[in-house]
Design a protein around this motif. Structure first.
Motif, PDB file in Angstrom:
ATOM      1  N   PHE A 128      30.458  20.276 -33.371  1.00 19.78           N
ATOM      2  CA  PHE A 128      30.723  19.313 -34.437  1.00 19.78           C
ATOM      3  C   PHE A 128      29.826  18.092 -34.238  1.00 19.78           C
ATOM      4  O   PHE A 128      30.080  17.247 -33.375  1.00 19.78           O
ATOM      5  CB  PHE A 128      32.194  18.898 -34.423  1.00 19.78           C
ATOM      6  CG  PHE A 128      33.138  19.951 -34.937  1.00 19.78           C
ATOM      7  CD1 PHE A 128      33.826  19.770 -36.133  1.00 19.78           C
ATOM      8  CD2 PHE A 128      33.348  21.131 -34.241  1.00 19.78           C
ATOM      9  CE1 PHE A 128      34.688  20.735 -36.622  1.00 19.78           C
ATOM     10  CE2 PHE A 128      34.215  22.111 -34.714  1.00 19.78           C
ATOM     11  CZ  PHE A 128      34.888  21.905 -35.906  1.00 19.78           C
ATOM     12  N   ASN A 129      28.760  18.027 -35.032  1.00 19.57           N
ATOM     13  CA  ASN A 129      27.831  16.897 -34.999  1.00 19.57           C
ATOM     14  C   ASN A 129      28.297  15.890 -36.050  1.00 19.57           C
ATOM     15  O   ASN A 129      28.027  16.060 -37.246  1.00 19.57           O
ATOM     16  CB  ASN A 129      26.415  17.370 -35.303  1.00 19.57           C
ATOM     17  CG  ASN A 129      25.957  18.456 -34.343  1.00 19.57           C
ATOM     18  OD1 ASN A 129      25.657  18.192 -33.190  1.00 19.57           O
ATOM     19  ND2 ASN A 129      25.922  19.699 -34.819  1.00 19.57           N
ATOM     20  N   ILE A 130      29.009  14.861 -35.623  1.00 16.55           N
ATOM     21  CA  ILE A 130      29.702  13.952 -36.544  1.00 16.55           C
ATOM     22  C   ILE A 130      29.099  12.558 -36.463  1.00 16.55           C
ATOM     23  O   ILE A 130      28.974  11.991 -35.372  1.00 16.55           O
ATOM     24  CB  ILE A 130      31.207  13.906 -36.214  1.00 16.55           C
ATOM     25  CG1 ILE A 130      31.799  15.319 -36.313  1.00 16.55           C
ATOM     26  CG2 ILE A 130      31.929  12.946 -37.154  1.00 16.55           C
ATOM     27  CD1 ILE A 130      33.250  15.416 -35.882  1.00 16.55           C
ATOM     28  N   ASP A 131      28.751  12.020 -37.609  1.00 12.62           N
ATOM     29  CA  ASP A 131      28.171  10.679 -37.653  1.00 12.62           C
ATOM     30  C   ASP A 131      29.186   9.658 -37.152  1.00 12.62           C
ATOM     31  O   ASP A 131      30.326   9.613 -37.605  1.00 12.62           O
ATOM     32  CB  ASP A 131      27.752  10.336 -39.092  1.00 12.62           C
ATOM     33  CG  ASP A 131      26.805   9.153 -39.152  1.00 12.62           C
ATOM     34  OD1 ASP A 131      27.225   8.047 -38.746  1.00 12.62           O
ATOM     35  OD2 ASP A 131      25.658   9.316 -39.601  1.00 12.62           O
ATOM     36  N   LYS A 132      28.764   8.838 -36.199  1.00 10.42           N
ATOM     37  CA  LYS A 132      29.660   7.887 -35.548  1.00 10.42           C
ATOM     38  C   LYS A 132      30.179   6.804 -36.478  1.00 10.42           C
ATOM     39  O   LYS A 132      31.173   6.134 -36.172  1.00 10.42           O
ATOM     40  CB  LYS A 132      28.967   7.247 -34.350  1.00 10.42           C
ATOM     41  CG  LYS A 132      27.765   6.376 -34.713  1.00 10.42           C
ATOM     42  CD  LYS A 132      27.099   5.815 -33.460  1.00 10.42           C
ATOM     43  CE  LYS A 132      25.920   4.916 -33.791  1.00 10.42           C
ATOM     44  NZ  LYS A 132      25.278   4.398 -32.557  1.00 10.42           N
ATOM     45  N   ARG A 133      29.561   6.609 -37.631  1.00 14.10           N
ATOM     46  CA  ARG A 133      29.975   5.564 -38.566  1.00 14.10           C
ATOM     47  C   ARG A 133      31.148   5.984 -39.447  1.00 14.10           C
ATOM     48  O   ARG A 133      31.776   5.143 -40.102  1.00 14.10           O
ATOM     49  CB  ARG A 133      28.793   5.163 -39.457  1.00 14.10           C
ATOM     50  CG  ARG A 133      27.601   4.601 -38.705  1.00 14.10           C
ATOM     51  CD  ARG A 133      26.380   4.505 -39.603  1.00 14.10           C
ATOM     52  NE  ARG A 133      25.893   5.825 -39.992  1.00 14.10           N
ATOM     53  CZ  ARG A 133      24.848   6.022 -40.794  1.00 14.10           C
ATOM     54  NH1 ARG A 133      24.189   4.985 -41.293  1.00 14.10           N
ATOM     55  NH2 ARG A 133      24.460   7.259 -41.084  1.00 14.10           N
ATOM     56  N   LEU A 134      31.441   7.260 -39.492  1.00 15.75           N
ATOM     57  CA  LEU A 134      32.491   7.765 -40.388  1.00 15.75           C
ATOM     58  C   LEU A 134      33.880   7.323 -39.941  1.00 15.75           C
ATOM     59  O   LEU A 134      34.170   7.267 -38.742  1.00 15.75           O
ATOM     60  CB  LEU A 134      32.440   9.295 -40.442  1.00 15.75           C
ATOM     61  CG  LEU A 134      31.236   9.887 -41.180  1.00 15.75           C
ATOM     62  CD1 LEU A 134      31.131  11.382 -40.915  1.00 15.75           C
ATOM     63  CD2 LEU A 134      31.340   9.617 -42.683  1.00 15.75           C
TER      64      LEU A 134
END
Length: 210
Positions: free
Chosen positions: A69-75
Protein backbone atom coordinates in the motif's frame (compact mmCIF):
# COMPACT_ATOMS: atom_id res chain seq x y z
CA UNK A 1 21.54 1.69 -7.83
CA UNK A 2 18.73 -0.85 -7.74
CA UNK A 3 17.48 0.41 -4.35
CA UNK A 4 17.58 3.99 -5.57
CA UNK A 5 15.56 3.12 -8.66
CA UNK A 6 13.00 1.26 -6.53
CA UNK A 7 12.66 4.23 -4.19
CA UNK A 8 12.16 6.69 -7.05
CA UNK A 9 9.54 4.43 -8.62
CA UNK A 10 7.63 4.17 -5.35
CA UNK A 11 7.38 7.96 -5.11
CA UNK A 12 6.56 8.69 -8.72
CA UNK A 13 4.20 6.72 -10.94
CA UNK A 14 3.20 7.39 -14.55
CA UNK A 15 -0.46 6.65 -15.17
CA UNK A 16 -2.55 7.26 -18.28
CA UNK A 17 0.12 9.56 -19.64
CA UNK A 18 -0.13 11.80 -16.58
CA UNK A 19 2.42 12.23 -13.81
CA UNK A 20 0.96 11.14 -10.47
CA UNK A 21 3.01 11.60 -7.35
CA UNK A 22 2.81 9.61 -4.13
CA UNK A 23 4.64 11.29 -1.27
CA UNK A 24 5.43 8.42 1.09
CA UNK A 25 5.64 8.75 4.89
CA UNK A 26 9.18 8.95 6.25
CA UNK A 27 10.85 7.37 9.29
CA UNK A 28 14.28 6.60 10.72
CA UNK A 29 13.99 2.84 10.91
CA UNK A 30 13.10 -0.18 8.80
CA UNK A 31 10.68 -2.83 10.05
CA UNK A 32 10.78 -5.05 6.96
CA UNK A 33 13.43 -4.43 4.32
CA UNK A 34 12.20 -6.62 1.46
CA UNK A 35 8.92 -8.09 0.25
CA UNK A 36 8.84 -10.57 -2.61
CA UNK A 37 5.93 -11.59 -4.85
CA UNK A 38 3.94 -8.40 -4.42
CA UNK A 39 1.29 -6.23 -6.05
CA UNK A 40 1.48 -2.43 -5.67
CA UNK A 41 -1.60 -0.38 -4.77
CA UNK A 42 -1.40 3.40 -4.97
CA UNK A 43 -3.36 5.97 -2.97
CA UNK A 44 -2.97 9.32 -4.71
CA UNK A 45 -3.64 12.71 -3.15
CA UNK A 46 -6.18 14.67 -5.20
CA UNK A 47 -7.92 18.00 -4.61
CA UNK A 48 -11.35 18.75 -6.05
CA UNK A 49 -12.26 22.34 -5.20
CA UNK A 50 -11.62 22.33 -1.42
CA UNK A 51 -12.18 18.63 -0.84
CA UNK A 52 -9.39 16.05 -0.54
CA UNK A 53 -10.02 12.94 -2.61
CA UNK A 54 -8.34 9.55 -2.23
CA UNK A 55 -7.63 8.38 -5.77
CA UNK A 56 -6.91 4.64 -5.51
CA UNK A 57 -5.23 2.66 -8.26
CA UNK A 58 -5.99 -0.97 -7.42
CA UNK A 59 -5.68 -2.42 -10.93
CA UNK A 60 -2.65 -4.51 -10.01
CA UNK A 61 -4.05 -6.00 -6.80
CA UNK A 62 -3.59 -9.76 -7.33
CA UNK A 63 -5.09 -11.54 -4.32
CA UNK A 64 -2.54 -14.36 -4.24
CA UNK A 65 0.36 -11.91 -3.71
CA UNK A 66 1.53 -9.63 -0.93
CA UNK A 67 -0.04 -6.18 -1.28
CA UNK A 68 2.07 -3.04 -0.96
CA UNK A 69 0.00 0.00 0.00
CA UNK A 70 1.79 3.09 -1.33
CA UNK A 71 -0.24 5.83 0.39
CA UNK A 72 0.35 9.55 0.08
CA UNK A 73 1.26 10.91 3.51
CA UNK A 74 -0.90 14.02 3.03
CA UNK A 75 -4.18 12.10 2.85
CA UNK A 76 -6.57 12.26 5.84
CA UNK A 77 -6.54 9.05 7.87
CA UNK A 78 -10.29 8.43 7.91
CA UNK A 79 -10.59 8.50 4.11
CA UNK A 80 -7.58 6.22 3.76
CA UNK A 81 -8.98 3.69 6.23
CA UNK A 82 -12.33 3.59 4.40
CA UNK A 83 -10.51 2.47 1.24
CA UNK A 84 -8.25 0.05 3.13
CA UNK A 85 -11.27 -1.68 4.66
CA UNK A 86 -12.76 -2.20 1.19
CA UNK A 87 -9.53 -3.74 -0.05
CA UNK A 88 -9.19 -5.94 3.04
CA UNK A 89 -12.68 -7.31 2.41
CA UNK A 90 -11.92 -7.85 -1.29
CA UNK A 91 -8.80 -9.84 -0.50
CA UNK A 92 -10.39 -11.85 2.32
CA UNK A 93 -13.27 -12.90 0.05
CA UNK A 94 -11.10 -13.80 -2.92
CA UNK A 95 -10.99 -17.47 -3.86
CA UNK A 96 -7.42 -16.92 -5.03
CA UNK A 97 -6.12 -15.53 -1.73
CA UNK A 98 -2.94 -17.16 -0.48
CA UNK A 99 -2.79 -18.15 3.18
CA UNK A 100 0.68 -16.64 3.39
CA UNK A 101 0.04 -13.33 1.61
CA UNK A 102 0.41 -10.18 3.71
CA UNK A 103 -0.49 -6.48 3.49
CA UNK A 104 2.19 -3.81 4.00
CA UNK A 105 2.32 -0.04 4.23
CA UNK A 106 5.34 1.41 2.43
CA UNK A 107 7.42 4.29 3.73
CA UNK A 108 10.90 5.74 3.27
CA UNK A 109 13.69 5.09 5.77
CA UNK A 110 15.61 8.38 5.67
CA UNK A 111 18.61 6.91 7.53
CA UNK A 112 19.20 3.87 5.35
CA UNK A 113 17.74 5.70 2.35
CA UNK A 114 15.62 2.76 1.26
CA UNK A 115 12.03 1.74 0.82
CA UNK A 116 10.68 0.05 3.98
CA UNK A 117 7.57 -1.96 4.77
CA UNK A 118 5.20 -2.11 7.75
CA UNK A 119 2.93 -5.20 7.98
CA UNK A 120 -0.70 -4.62 8.96
CA UNK A 121 -2.47 -7.75 7.71
CA UNK A 122 -4.08 -8.65 11.03
CA UNK A 123 -5.32 -5.18 11.96
CA UNK A 124 -9.07 -4.66 11.81
CA UNK A 125 -10.15 -1.04 11.83
CA UNK A 126 -13.22 0.30 13.62
CA UNK A 127 -14.46 3.69 12.43
CA UNK A 128 -16.04 4.54 15.76
CA UNK A 129 -15.29 5.45 19.34
CA UNK A 130 -14.57 2.41 21.56
CA UNK A 131 -17.22 1.16 23.97
CA UNK A 132 -17.10 2.43 27.54
CA UNK A 133 -15.61 -0.87 28.77
CA UNK A 134 -12.58 -0.66 26.44
CA UNK A 135 -9.39 0.73 27.98
CA UNK A 136 -7.78 2.85 25.29
CA UNK A 137 -5.50 5.80 24.56
CA UNK A 138 -6.62 8.29 21.94
CA UNK A 139 -3.82 9.90 19.92
CA UNK A 140 -4.60 13.25 18.34
CA UNK A 141 -2.90 15.11 15.49
CA UNK A 142 -0.98 17.39 17.90
CA UNK A 143 1.10 14.73 19.71
CA UNK A 144 -1.29 14.69 22.66
CA UNK A 145 -2.72 11.58 24.31
CA UNK A 146 -6.24 11.43 25.75
CA UNK A 147 -7.07 8.88 28.44
CA UNK A 148 -10.45 9.22 30.12
CA UNK A 149 -10.44 12.88 31.22
CA UNK A 150 -6.66 13.23 31.17
CA UNK A 151 -4.61 14.86 28.40
CA UNK A 152 -0.82 14.61 28.27
CA UNK A 153 2.14 14.61 25.86
CA UNK A 154 2.85 11.45 23.87
CA UNK A 155 6.32 11.47 25.43
CA UNK A 156 4.65 10.66 28.77
CA UNK A 157 2.73 7.70 27.36
CA UNK A 158 5.29 5.00 28.18
CA UNK A 159 5.55 6.10 31.79
CA UNK A 160 1.75 6.28 32.08
CA UNK A 161 1.24 2.79 30.64
CA UNK A 162 3.81 1.32 33.02
CA UNK A 163 1.80 2.65 35.96
CA UNK A 164 -1.48 1.05 34.90
CA UNK A 165 -3.06 -1.45 37.27
CA UNK A 166 -2.36 -5.12 36.70
CA UNK A 167 -3.80 -6.69 34.56
CA UNK A 168 -4.65 -4.24 31.77
CA UNK A 169 -5.45 -4.88 28.11
CA UNK A 170 -5.12 -1.63 26.18
CA UNK A 171 -6.08 -0.40 22.72
CA UNK A 172 -5.19 2.65 20.66
CA UNK A 173 -7.46 5.02 18.79
CA UNK A 174 -6.46 7.72 16.34
CA UNK A 175 -7.80 11.13 15.38
CA UNK A 176 -9.62 10.61 12.08
CA UNK A 177 -8.45 14.02 10.85
CA UNK A 178 -4.73 13.36 11.18
CA UNK A 179 -2.68 12.76 8.05
CA UNK A 180 -1.67 9.26 7.04
CA UNK A 181 1.95 10.33 7.50
CA UNK A 182 1.22 11.23 11.12
CA UNK A 183 -0.47 7.86 11.62
CA UNK A 184 2.66 5.99 10.44
CA UNK A 185 4.76 8.16 12.77
CA UNK A 186 2.50 7.12 15.68
CA UNK A 187 2.61 3.46 14.66
CA UNK A 188 6.39 3.42 14.89
CA UNK A 189 6.26 5.34 18.17
CA UNK A 190 3.90 2.74 19.68
CA UNK A 191 6.01 -0.14 18.36
CA UNK A 192 9.02 1.20 20.24
CA UNK A 193 7.28 1.66 23.60
CA UNK A 194 8.94 -0.37 26.36
CA UNK A 195 6.14 -1.85 28.45
CA UNK A 196 7.63 -3.22 31.66
CA UNK A 197 4.50 -3.44 33.81
CA UNK A 198 3.59 -7.10 34.25
CA UNK A 199 0.08 -7.94 33.07
CA UNK A 200 -0.18 -4.92 30.76
CA UNK A 201 -0.51 -5.76 27.06
CA UNK A 202 -1.50 -4.02 23.85
CA UNK A 203 -4.12 -5.40 21.48
CA UNK A 204 -2.45 -4.52 18.19
CA UNK A 205 -5.01 -6.31 15.99
CA UNK A 206 -7.78 -3.74 16.47
CA UNK A 207 -7.59 0.04 16.08
CA UNK A 208 -10.25 2.71 16.39
CA UNK A 209 -10.46 5.74 14.12
CA UNK A 210 -12.78 8.61 15.12
Amino acid sequence: MKKTALLIFSILMISCGEDKEVLLPVAKETIVAEVKDHSPIYFFFKLEEKDTIVDVNRNNSISSTNWLFNIDKRLPLRKVILEIKKLQIKKDKSAHKSATSENYFTYTDTVKKNLAFMPFTKIRYKLEKPDFNVKYFHLDRNDLVHYNELVFSKNQLQEFINKLPNPSRIYFSFDKGMSFGKYIEYKLFIKNLEITQLGVSVNSNKEYIY
